[in-house]
Design a protein around this motif. Structure first.
Motif, PDB file in Angstrom:
ATOM      1  N   ASP A 172       0.829  -1.214   0.000  1.00 10.22           N
ATOM      2  CA  ASP A 172       0.000   0.000   0.000  1.00 10.22           C
ATOM      3  C   ASP A 172       0.864   1.266   0.000  1.00 10.22           C
ATOM      4  O   ASP A 172       0.725   2.145   0.842  1.00 10.22           O
ATOM      5  N   LEU A 173       1.750   1.356  -0.968  1.00  9.78           N
ATOM      6  CA  LEU A 173       2.658   2.501  -1.061  1.00  9.78           C
ATOM      7  C   LEU A 173       1.887   3.768  -1.414  1.00  9.78           C
ATOM      8  O   LEU A 173       1.062   3.772  -2.328  1.00  9.78           O
ATOM      9  N   THR A 174       2.159   4.841  -0.692  1.00  5.60           N
ATOM     10  CA  THR A 174       1.396   6.081  -0.853  1.00  5.60           C
ATOM     11  C   THR A 174       2.229   7.274  -1.301  1.00  5.60           C
ATOM     12  O   THR A 174       1.675   8.264  -1.778  1.00  5.60           O
ATOM     13  N   ASP A 175       3.561   7.215  -1.138  1.00  3.95           N
ATOM     14  CA  ASP A 175       4.384   8.347  -1.528  1.00  3.95           C
ATOM     15  C   ASP A 175       4.411   8.471  -3.055  1.00  3.95           C
ATOM     16  O   ASP A 175       4.542   7.467  -3.755  1.00  3.95           O
ATOM     17  N   ARG A 176       4.298   9.677  -3.543  1.00  8.53           N
ATOM     18  CA  ARG A 176       4.306   9.889  -4.994  1.00  8.53           C
ATOM     19  C   ARG A 176       5.437  10.819  -5.420  1.00  8.53           C
ATOM     20  O   ARG A 176       5.464  11.300  -6.541  1.00  8.53           O
ATOM     21  N   ARG A 177       6.380  11.042  -4.528  1.00  9.32           N
ATOM     22  CA  ARG A 177       7.520  11.900  -4.840  1.00  9.32           C
ATOM     23  C   ARG A 177       8.802  11.078  -4.758  1.00  9.32           C
ATOM     24  O   ARG A 177       8.817   9.890  -5.082  1.00  9.32           O
ATOM     25  N   SER A 178       9.862  11.683  -4.289  1.00 13.72           N
ATOM     26  CA  SER A 178      11.159  11.007  -4.241  1.00 13.72           C
ATOM     27  C   SER A 178      11.236   9.932  -3.168  1.00 13.72           C
ATOM     28  O   SER A 178      12.159   9.116  -3.166  1.00 13.72           O
ATOM     29  N   GLY A 179      10.288   9.939  -2.236  1.00 12.73           N
ATOM     30  CA  GLY A 179      10.333   8.973  -1.149  1.00 12.73           C
ATOM     31  C   GLY A 179       9.813   7.592  -1.493  1.00 12.73           C
ATOM     32  O   GLY A 179       9.867   6.685  -0.651  1.00 12.73           O
ATOM     33  N   TYR A 180       9.324   7.404  -2.706  1.00 12.23           N
ATOM     34  CA  TYR A 180       8.725   6.112  -3.084  1.00 12.23           C
ATOM     35  C   TYR A 180       9.676   4.930  -2.907  1.00 12.23           C
ATOM     36  O   TYR A 180       9.295   3.924  -2.290  1.00 12.23           O
ATOM     37  N   PRO A 181      10.917   5.002  -3.406  1.00 11.42           N
ATOM     38  CA  PRO A 181      11.814   3.850  -3.229  1.00 11.42           C
ATOM     39  C   PRO A 181      12.084   3.535  -1.766  1.00 11.42           C
ATOM     40  O   PRO A 181      12.186   2.374  -1.372  1.00 11.42           O
ATOM     41  N   LEU A 182      12.224   4.581  -0.944  1.00  9.66           N
ATOM     42  CA  LEU A 182      12.470   4.384   0.472  1.00  9.66           C
ATOM     43  C   LEU A 182      11.260   3.775   1.165  1.00  9.66           C
ATOM     44  O   LEU A 182      11.385   2.856   1.986  1.00  9.66           O
ATOM     45  N   GLN A 183      10.077   4.279   0.841  1.00 10.79           N
ATOM     46  CA  GLN A 183       8.868   3.739   1.461  1.00 10.79           C
ATOM     47  C   GLN A 183       8.711   2.250   1.146  1.00 10.79           C
ATOM     48  O   GLN A 183       8.294   1.458   2.005  1.00 10.79           O
ATOM     49  N   MET A 184       9.093   1.863  -0.053  1.00 10.58           N
ATOM     50  CA  MET A 184       9.033   0.452  -0.422  1.00 10.58           C
ATOM     51  C   MET A 184       9.924  -0.381   0.497  1.00 10.58           C
ATOM     52  O   MET A 184       9.527  -1.446   0.987  1.00 10.58           O
ATOM     53  N   VAL A 185      11.134   0.112   0.748  1.00 10.21           N
ATOM     54  CA  VAL A 185      12.074  -0.624   1.591  1.00 10.21           C
ATOM     55  C   VAL A 185      11.585  -0.674   3.033  1.00 10.21           C
ATOM     56  O   VAL A 185      11.618  -1.730   3.680  1.00 10.21           O
ATOM     57  N   VAL A 186      11.122   0.453   3.560  1.00  6.18           N
ATOM     58  CA  VAL A 186      10.676   0.516   4.955  1.00  6.18           C
ATOM     59  C   VAL A 186       9.485  -0.416   5.176  1.00  6.18           C
ATOM     60  O   VAL A 186       9.454  -1.188   6.145  1.00  6.18           O
ATOM     61  N   ARG A 187       8.524  -0.357   4.296  1.00  7.80           N
ATOM     62  CA  ARG A 187       7.335  -1.195   4.488  1.00  7.80           C
ATOM     63  C   ARG A 187       7.635  -2.668   4.240  1.00  7.80           C
ATOM     64  O   ARG A 187       7.046  -3.549   4.874  1.00  7.80           O
ATOM     65  N   ALA A 188       8.564  -2.937   3.328  1.00  4.89           N
ATOM     66  CA  ALA A 188       8.987  -4.323   3.130  1.00  4.89           C
ATOM     67  C   ALA A 188       9.665  -4.855   4.387  1.00  4.89           C
ATOM     68  O   ALA A 188       9.437  -5.996   4.812  1.00  4.89           O
ATOM     69  N   ALA A 189      10.522  -4.028   5.002  1.00  2.00           N
ATOM     70  CA  ALA A 189      11.193  -4.432   6.240  1.00  2.00           C
ATOM     71  C   ALA A 189      10.181  -4.672   7.352  1.00  2.00           C
ATOM     72  O   ALA A 189      10.265  -5.662   8.091  1.00  2.00           O
ATOM     73  N   ASP A 190       9.210  -3.781   7.484  1.00  2.00           N
ATOM     74  CA  ASP A 190       8.186  -3.939   8.511  1.00  2.00           C
ATOM     75  C   ASP A 190       7.363  -5.213   8.307  1.00  2.00           C
ATOM     76  O   ASP A 190       6.860  -5.800   9.266  1.00  2.00           O
ATOM     77  N   ALA A 191       7.236  -5.620   7.030  1.00  2.00           N
ATOM     78  CA  ALA A 191       6.465  -6.822   6.711  1.00  2.00           C
ATOM     79  C   ALA A 191       7.299  -8.097   6.820  1.00  2.00           C
ATOM     80  O   ALA A 191       6.792  -9.196   6.570  1.00  2.00           O
ATOM     81  N   GLY A 192       8.585  -7.950   7.178  1.00  2.00           N
ATOM     82  CA  GLY A 192       9.427  -9.123   7.357  1.00  2.00           C
ATOM     83  C   GLY A 192       9.971  -9.721   6.074  1.00  2.00           C
ATOM     84  O   GLY A 192      10.347 -10.896   6.040  1.00  2.00           O
ATOM     85  N   TRP A 193      10.069  -8.908   5.017  1.00  2.00           N
ATOM     86  CA  TRP A 193      10.562  -9.422   3.735  1.00  2.00           C
ATOM     87  C   TRP A 193      12.044  -9.776   3.824  1.00  2.00           C
ATOM     88  O   TRP A 193      12.808  -9.183   4.596  1.00  2.00           O
ATOM     89  N   ARG A 194      12.421 -10.719   2.983  1.00  2.00           N
ATOM     90  CA  ARG A 194      13.840 -11.052   2.808  1.00  2.00           C
ATOM     91  C   ARG A 194      14.407 -10.127   1.725  1.00  2.00           C
ATOM     92  O   ARG A 194      13.993 -10.189   0.576  1.00  2.00           O
ATOM     93  N   VAL A 195      15.342  -9.285   2.145  1.00  2.00           N
ATOM     94  CA  VAL A 195      15.860  -8.230   1.279  1.00  2.00           C
ATOM     95  C   VAL A 195      17.331  -8.505   0.967  1.00  2.00           C
ATOM     96  O   VAL A 195      18.115  -8.824   1.863  1.00  2.00           O
ATOM     97  N   ARG A 196      17.681  -8.377  -0.299  1.00  2.00           N
ATOM     98  CA  ARG A 196      19.064  -8.573  -0.715  1.00  2.00           C
ATOM     99  C   ARG A 196      19.551  -7.356  -1.500  1.00  2.00           C
ATOM    100  O   ARG A 196      18.814  -6.785  -2.298  1.00  2.00           O
ATOM    101  N   GLU A 197      20.794  -6.980  -1.267  1.00  2.00           N
ATOM    102  CA  GLU A 197      21.417  -5.882  -2.003  1.00  2.00           C
ATOM    103  C   GLU A 197      22.543  -6.441  -2.870  1.00  2.00           C
ATOM    104  O   GLU A 197      23.379  -7.208  -2.393  1.00  2.00           O
ATOM    105  N   VAL A 198      22.548  -6.057  -4.141  1.00  2.00           N
ATOM    106  CA  VAL A 198      23.505  -6.579  -5.113  1.00  2.00           C
ATOM    107  C   VAL A 198      24.248  -5.415  -5.774  1.00  2.00           C
ATOM    108  O   VAL A 198      23.644  -4.417  -6.165  1.00  2.00           O
TER     109      VAL A 198
END
Length: 235
Positions: A172-198
């Motif tokens: 349920d991403l709501t940011d429509r400016r520059s914060g969109y990529p960050l909001q995706m990461v924050v909410r994914a982390a809160d949801a317990g997603w497995r996140v990888r950086e390459v």
């Protein structure tokens, strides 16, 4: 709790899978041929035109891309319009300025198949001057705040990323400016997603950045993202 996984180097495996690639676009006529040529065969390129005046939409369409129009200006608005237009199980995001090669996303999709939920590209400049000092400083500060907020040991909030469409919609991403990529990461982390950086090569972009091309643009992006972090902490 989210799980962070450091990424491997690229192995160049070919993936036979339907994927939609969201390409937010604002006056990128010069870069579009290079970018679209590198979208993996069989994948659908969704070029989200965010009010271009240089014929970007027409060029994208002539090169076989699906064009989505988003009249509301903003990086997040363009990205989310692409997500809503996507139909494939997996959705990738990539800037449309030739600074990142969408062909690298094949490895991201493979990592999703191997069990990751969100794969992010950590930009590694290929030459001096590719990443201006002010943009690098802003990214460093935000990455530090993200690590403190989420516990994820991330180093970059770059635009090259991949995840599953249904899962992204549930954030349920709501940011429509520059914060969109960050909001995706924050909410994914809160949801317990497995996140990888390459690690990914970061190339000289075509034209001037609409977000971090100036100190003023970088400052505004940082403010947008700090607002997202405050909202995330209150959820």
């Amino acid at each position: 709790m989210a799980v962070f996984r450091p990424g491997p180097s690229y192995g160049g495996r070919v993936i036979e899978k339907s994927v939609d690639v969201v390409l937010p676009c604002l006056n990128e006529a010069e870069a579009l041929p290079w970018v679209l040529e590198r979208v993996p065969p069989g994948w659908r390129a969704l070029v989200v035109d965010n009010g271009s005046t240089d014929g970007s939409a027409e060029i994208a369409r002539s090169l076989g891309a699906t064009v989505v129009h988003e009249s509301r200006r903003g990086f997040g608005a363009a990205c989310h319009a692409g997500l809503l237009a996507a139909e494939a199980d997996v959705v990738c995001f990539c800037d449309c300025d030739a600074s990142l090669d969408p062909g690298l996303l094949t490895e991201f999709v493979q990592l999703l198949s191997d069990g990751d939920d969100l794969v992010l590209g950590r930009r590694r400049p290929e030459s001096r001057g590719v990443w201006p000092a002010h943009a690098r400083a802003g990214n460093w500060a935000l990455s530090k705040m993200v690590r403190r907020r989420t516990g994820l040991r991330l180093h970059d909030l770059g635009p090259l990323r991949a995840a599953r469409r249904e899962a992204l919609l549930k954030l349920d991403l709501t940011d429509r400016r520059s914060g969109y990529p960050l909001q995706m990461v924050v909410r994914a982390a809160d949801a317990g997603w497995r996140v990888r950086e390459v690690d990914v090569p970061y190339l000289p972009r075509s034209g001037k950045s609409k977000v971090t091309g100036t100190w003023k643009g970088t400052f505004q992006a940082v403010m947008d993202m700090r607002k997202v972090l405050r909202e995330g902490a209150a959820r």
